[in-house]
Design an enzyme around this catalytic site. Structure first.
Site, PDB file in Angstrom:
ATOM      1  N   HIS A 148       0.654  -0.834   0.061  1.00 24.89           N
ATOM      2  CA  HIS A 148      -0.007  -0.208  -0.176  1.00 24.89           C
ATOM      3  C   HIS A 148       0.926   1.700   0.077  1.00 24.89           C
ATOM      4  O   HIS A 148       2.462   0.647  -0.120  1.00 24.89           O
ATOM      5  CB  HIS A 148      -0.616  -0.146   1.085  1.00 24.89           C
ATOM      6  CG  HIS A 148      -0.557   0.014   2.783  1.00 24.89           C
ATOM      7  ND1 HIS A 148      -1.300   1.076   3.767  1.00 24.89           N
ATOM      8  CD2 HIS A 148       1.128  -0.021   2.972  1.00 24.89           C
ATOM      9  CE1 HIS A 148       0.035   0.666   4.721  1.00 24.89           C
ATOM     10  NE2 HIS A 148       1.061   0.630   4.210  1.00 24.89           N
TER      11      HIS A 148
ATOM     12  N   CYS B 291       5.518   5.307   4.738  1.00 23.76           N
ATOM     13  CA  CYS B 291       4.094   3.987   3.845  1.00 23.76           C
ATOM     14  C   CYS B 291       3.700   5.469   2.587  1.00 23.76           C
ATOM     15  O   CYS B 291       2.807   5.218   2.189  1.00 23.76           O
ATOM     16  CB  CYS B 291       2.911   4.249   5.229  1.00 23.76           C
ATOM     17  SG  CYS B 291       3.496   3.575   6.317  1.00 23.76           S
TER      18      CYS B 291
ATOM     19  N   HIS C 212       5.185  -0.330  -1.035  1.00 23.96           N
ATOM     20  CA  HIS C 212       5.824  -0.713   0.224  1.00 23.96           C
ATOM     21  C   HIS C 212       4.486  -2.342   0.709  1.00 23.96           C
ATOM     22  O   HIS C 212       3.399  -1.340   0.865  1.00 23.96           O
ATOM     23  CB  HIS C 212       6.648   0.061   1.260  1.00 23.96           C
ATOM     24  CG  HIS C 212       5.781   0.022   2.883  1.00 23.96           C
ATOM     25  ND1 HIS C 212       4.736   1.685   2.786  1.00 23.96           N
ATOM     26  CD2 HIS C 212       5.305  -0.694   3.933  1.00 23.96           C
ATOM     27  CE1 HIS C 212       4.342   1.344   3.643  1.00 23.96           C
ATOM     28  NE2 HIS C 212       4.096   0.859   4.626  1.00 23.96           N
TER      29      HIS C 212
ATOM     30  N   HIS D   7       3.397  -5.129   3.748  1.00 23.66           N
ATOM     31  CA  HIS D   7       3.558  -5.583   5.365  1.00 23.66           C
ATOM     32  C   HIS D   7       2.874  -6.909   4.944  1.00 23.66           C
ATOM     33  O   HIS D   7       2.110  -7.754   3.774  1.00 23.66           O
ATOM     34  CB  HIS D   7       2.349  -4.603   5.713  1.00 23.66           C
ATOM     35  CG  HIS D   7       2.594  -3.867   5.932  1.00 23.66           C
ATOM     36  ND1 HIS D   7       3.043  -2.981   6.833  1.00 23.66           N
ATOM     37  CD2 HIS D   7       2.210  -2.321   5.888  1.00 23.66           C
ATOM     38  CE1 HIS D   7       4.228  -1.663   7.436  1.00 23.66           C
ATOM     39  NE2 HIS D   7       2.844  -1.514   6.200  1.00 23.66           N
TER      40      HIS D   7
ATOM     41  N   HIS E  66      -1.226 -10.315  -1.932  1.00 21.22           N
ATOM     42  CA  HIS E  66      -0.281 -10.480  -2.530  1.00 21.22           C
ATOM     43  C   HIS E  66      -1.013  -8.696  -3.215  1.00 21.22           C
ATOM     44  O   HIS E  66      -0.791  -9.019  -5.034  1.00 21.22           O
ATOM     45  CB  HIS E  66      -0.068 -11.247  -3.853  1.00 21.22           C
ATOM     46  CG  HIS E  66       1.257 -11.837  -2.662  1.00 21.22           C
ATOM     47  ND1 HIS E  66       0.348 -12.980  -1.843  1.00 21.22           N
ATOM     48  CD2 HIS E  66       2.435 -12.425  -2.885  1.00 21.22           C
ATOM     49  CE1 HIS E  66       1.953 -14.076  -1.205  1.00 21.22           C
ATOM     50  NE2 HIS E  66       2.946 -13.608  -1.518  1.00 21.22           N
TER      51      HIS E  66
END
Length: 138
Positions: free
Chosen positions: A15, A34, A40, A42, A81
């Site tokens: 996101h 972010c 990037h 998580h 993903h």
């Protein structure tokens, strides 16, 4: 008798947190990493907790396998993903994919599909080992 049933699933997603009307400096000051232009990711952990009366015959509040399938079909298979800013999902256009927003919209995706004997108690989404958000439907 009121019981609580929790199930955990996981997904990986990218996101970017970015407010288009703000300057680059302001976005990075507010969102840090972010705001990365190339996004990037998580490794998210999702917990869904139900509450209610167990079925008098099966003893289940909800079959945990059915709950897992529901969580995968409505949430994790969609987000896993993915780029949550660009790929189709259940977030309305213009809503930033923050953990806070995600728990609310995950609740909205799951609630209509639960059996009559139970209801959502909590949706918890862990973004990092140190950060998670919970939503209780309020």
């Amino acid at each position: 008798m009121l019981v609580y049933l929790s199930r955990r699933e996981s997904f990986n997603a990218a996101h970017q947190l970015w407010v288009p009307s703000w300057s680059e400096e302001k976005n990075f000051r507010m969102f840090g990493k972010c705001a990365n232009k190339n996004f990037h990711g998580h490794n998210y952990e999702l917990w869904v907790t139900l509450k209610g009366q167990p079925d008098p015959v099966t003893g289940f509040l909800m079959d945990a396998k059915v709950l897992a399938k529901l969580m995968r079909e409505k949430v994790t298979d969609i987000l896993d993903h993915s780029n949550m800013n660009m790929d189709p999902n259940f977030l309305p256009e213009g809503v930033l994919p923050t953990t806070e927003n995600l728990v609310y919209y995950i609740w909205q995706e799951l609630a209509p599909f639960l059996p009559e004997n139970c209801q959502l108690h909590c949706v918890k989404l862990q973004e990092t080992p140190k950060i998670y958000c919970e939503y209780f439907g309020e």
